[in-house]
Design an enzyme around this catalytic site. Structure first.
Site, PDB file in Angstrom:
ATOM      1  N   SER A 106       2.256  -8.285   5.258  1.00  0.00           N
ATOM      2  CA  SER A 106       2.374  -9.235   4.159  1.00  0.00           C
ATOM      3  C   SER A 106       1.442 -10.429   4.422  1.00  0.00           C
ATOM      4  O   SER A 106       0.294 -10.232   4.823  1.00  0.00           O
ATOM      5  CB  SER A 106       3.827  -9.666   3.985  1.00  0.00           C
ATOM      6  OG  SER A 106       4.044 -10.299   2.749  1.00  0.00           O
ATOM      7  N   ASP A 160       2.230  -0.899  -3.746  1.00  0.00           N
ATOM      8  CA  ASP A 160       2.571  -2.204  -3.172  1.00  0.00           C
ATOM      9  C   ASP A 160       1.875  -3.326  -3.952  1.00  0.00           C
ATOM     10  O   ASP A 160       0.648  -3.389  -4.022  1.00  0.00           O
ATOM     11  CB  ASP A 160       2.157  -2.231  -1.701  1.00  0.00           C
ATOM     12  CG  ASP A 160       2.560  -3.512  -0.996  1.00  0.00           C
ATOM     13  OD1 ASP A 160       3.131  -4.411  -1.640  1.00  0.00           O
ATOM     14  OD2 ASP A 160       2.301  -3.610   0.227  1.00  0.00           O
ATOM     15  N   HIS A 209       6.420  -2.220  -0.354  1.00  0.00           N
ATOM     16  CA  HIS A 209       5.985  -3.258   0.586  1.00  0.00           C
ATOM     17  C   HIS A 209       6.837  -3.254   1.852  1.00  0.00           C
ATOM     18  O   HIS A 209       6.452  -3.848   2.864  1.00  0.00           O
ATOM     19  CB  HIS A 209       6.065  -4.631  -0.093  1.00  0.00           C
ATOM     20  CG  HIS A 209       5.414  -5.727   0.683  1.00  0.00           C
ATOM     21  ND1 HIS A 209       4.083  -5.711   1.042  1.00  0.00           N
ATOM     22  CD2 HIS A 209       5.920  -6.893   1.195  1.00  0.00           C
ATOM     23  CE1 HIS A 209       3.792  -6.796   1.719  1.00  0.00           C
ATOM     24  NE2 HIS A 209       4.891  -7.533   1.841  1.00  0.00           N
TER      25      HIS A 209
END
Length: 605
Positions: free
Chosen positions: A120, A184, A322
């Site tokens: 991330s 994602d 994700h």
């Protein structure tokens, strides 16, 4: 370069652990077994809006060239743009009490393989840490240390096209590996300005905020907010990639320029090696691609809906994917890898039936056409370079035979070739001027292609072109300067001087190439253009007391620079001949300038 599967999984595990310890700027794992010595440094992410966007639409700012001096376009001298929030966060990490710099130095000194990693928004920290290390420990400062590697998982984009261009030019992009799940949403977020996301970012970002109870949960924000969030980002991604694809395909439609003027487009672009994971469990594939323009198109097209029925499912899936990189990386076998290199992109099948494993991302016909166009652009760049390489021998011949012989002719007559050309009375001067214009024509073509990014990113770093550019500056630029002042173009005002108004990019660019290659600071004056400063000061110091006082400091600086070049043997001997413009001017200087030992030796007093 290839990463071992074990390192990839440890990098992800470390990134996950870093998320669970968000108060720590980074965590370190050291591996010493089976003859391997590795240090894995991982960074936590953040879901706070302030850690993603600054006040600007897309939150971009100029890169700090003190930390990252290579992240710029050398010739144009234009710094890369980087996400300001990510950049500030990294600088805070660099200055933290537990010094990242010390950890990196210890690992480099012991010749350990450093792997920076992040999931991330921890990914941008890993990227900037890797680039910082590459800058600081590049040869000869590397002391034999191994270049660092970077692995990211679901990382957002971080820099603009110059960022990507510079990493390829420095041959650094091969150190970066980015894993992206097909749907994602996080790697696509920065295609959208913060204003278009309103309050939804703050709500939904809790699913990737390590400090939130909703961390790694796709339920944060509610179904409507999630759907709006997904479609807003993908709508902006469509605008960016459609605009980029039109340029790839050579569109001359003026509406493109109008679009740029009225609709803000995200500046962020991918770089490095991308692994697109199809998310099909054990049968899933990794699509590996390094072409940044092709990656940009895939970031949009791979996340498209296959059917209308998916409209309700994909927004949730875009958040869920994700969170599943660890599971997906374990399931994907090494033989389920499809490499889309330059040749394969150029020959990419347009029919779904013939696409094979490369179409596990559900690419439409338009998507495959865009990927082909990205490959064709790289092919055109290489073809342009090939044509210029053919002209390189022409330039070398003109420099060696025509201008080399011209300089020798004046040397036999005990006259500097700068002063001989300034007189411009002989047939040889006319021929030298024709040669000057012929060489200028080729270099102007090179500079124009560089300005429009029509040459490979590595071009400005190639030794053969740096050397040729330096030779051209030393032999041809003095003739340009002589021609400029012979025609009296400097008499209007200070803004009309050669260095301010007259110096062409064909000399500015190669000077910056050399300074960058040799890690020199940028200099306003070089051995090829100091004649311009001589001419300017000669005019000013002969124009009365007031003018002389205005330029006294410039006189001192220039004389000191010429003395330094002379000691290093960087100036030709004909510069110091008794009748040269330089020596004549030095004789006119006032005391105490003329009493300097260096000047006294030159003027024979």
């Amino acid at each position: 370069m290839e990463l071992r599967g074990e390192v990839i999984q440890r990098a992800y595990a470390g990134s996950w652990k870093a998320h669970r310890l968000p108060d720590k700027p980074y965590i370190i794992e050291r591996i010493n077994r089976n003859g391997l010595s590795e240090v894995i440094i991982t960074f936590p992410g953040s879901g706070a809006v302030k850690d993603w966007y600054s006040q600007r639409n897309f939150g971009e700012t100029k890169i700090d060239l003190n930390l990252f001096p290579s992240l710029r376009s050398i010739g144009k001298d234009e710094p890369a743009l980087v996400n300001e929030a990510f950049s500030k966060r990294f600088q805070d990490i660099l200055l933290a009490r537990h010094s990242l710099a010390d950890e990196v130095e210890k690992a480099m000194d012991k010749k350990k393989q450093i792997v920076f990693a992040g999931h991330s928004s921890g990914g941008p920290m890993a990227i900037l840490a890797t680039l910082w290390t590459l800058e600081k420990y590049r040869p000869p400062n590397s002391h034999g240390g191994i270049p660092p590697l970077c692995v990211t998982f679901g990382s957002p984009l971080i820099g603009n096209h110059i960022f990507s261009h510079a990493t390829r030019r420095e041959n650094w992009s091969s150190y970066f590996f980015h894993y992206v799940m097909r749907y994602d949403i996080v790697p696509r977020i920065l295609f959208a300005p913060v204003s278009s996301l309103d309050q939804s970012f703050e709500q939904i970002s809790q699913s990737f905020n390590p400090r939130s109870r909703s961390f790694m949960s796709e339920s944060a924000g509610g179904s409507t907010a999630i759907s709006d969030f997904y479609f807003t980002i993908m709508s902006n991604a469509a605008t960016v990639t459609s605009h980029a694809a039109s340029k790839l395909m050579g569109s001359t439609d003026t509406t493109l320029e109008t679009l740029e003027n009225f609709i803000p487009l995200s500046p962020y672009r991918p770089f490095g090696t991308y692994f697109f994971c199809t998310g099909n469990g054990k049968s899933g594939k990794k699509i590996v691609i390094t072409n940044p323009n092709a990656v940009l198109q895939l970031l949009f097209f791979s996340a498209q809906l296959s059917t209308e029925a998916e409209a309700a499912q994909v927004p949730y899936r875009s958040l869920r994917e994700h969170t599943i990189y660890g599971t997906e990386l374990q399931q994907i076998a090494t033989h389920n890898v499809v490499h889309l290199n330059q040749q394969q992109l150029q020959n990419l099948a347009l029919s779904e039936d013939d696409a094979g494993g490369s179409n596990d991302l559900g690419l439409s016909l338009r998507a495959r056409l865009c990927l082909r166009a990205a490959a064709e652009l790289e092919a055109r760049k290489c073809e342009n370079e090939k044509k210029l390489n053919e002209k390189r021998s022409f330039i070398e011949q003109k420099l060696t035979k025509d201008l080399g012989e011209y300089r020798e002719m004046w040397a036999h007559r005990r006259v500097g070739f700068y002063d001989g050309f300034s007189e411009h009375k002989k047939a040889e001067d006319f021929k030298a001027n024709v040669t000057r214009l012929e060489i200028a024509g080729v270099w102007d073509e090179i500079i124009e292609k560089l300005r429009s990014y029509e040459l490979p990113d590595e071009f400005e770093a190639k030794k053969e072109w740096i050397n040729l550019g330096t030779r051209c500056r030393e032999l041809v630029e003095p003739l340009d300067i002589a021609n400029y002042y012979r025609h009296g173009r400097h008499y209007e005002d200070d803004a009309s001087s050669y260095m301010v108004k007259g110096r062409p990019k064909r000399y500015r660019y190669p000077q910056r190439w050399l300074e960058h290659a040799e890690r020199r600071p940028q200099q306003p004056t070089s051995t090829s253009c100091f004649w311009a400063e001589v001419e300017e000061l000669r005019y000013k110091t002969g124009n009365g007391d007031a003018s002389y006082r205005d330029v006294e400091e410039r006189v001192v600086n220039l004389v000191a620079q010429i003395e330094e070049w002379s000691k290093k043997g960087e100036l030709a001997k004909d510069v110091f001949l008794e009748g040269s413009t330089l020596v004549k001017w030095l004789k006119t200087l006032r005391l105490p300038h003329k009493q300097q030992p260096f000047i006294r030796r030159l003027i024979g007093e």
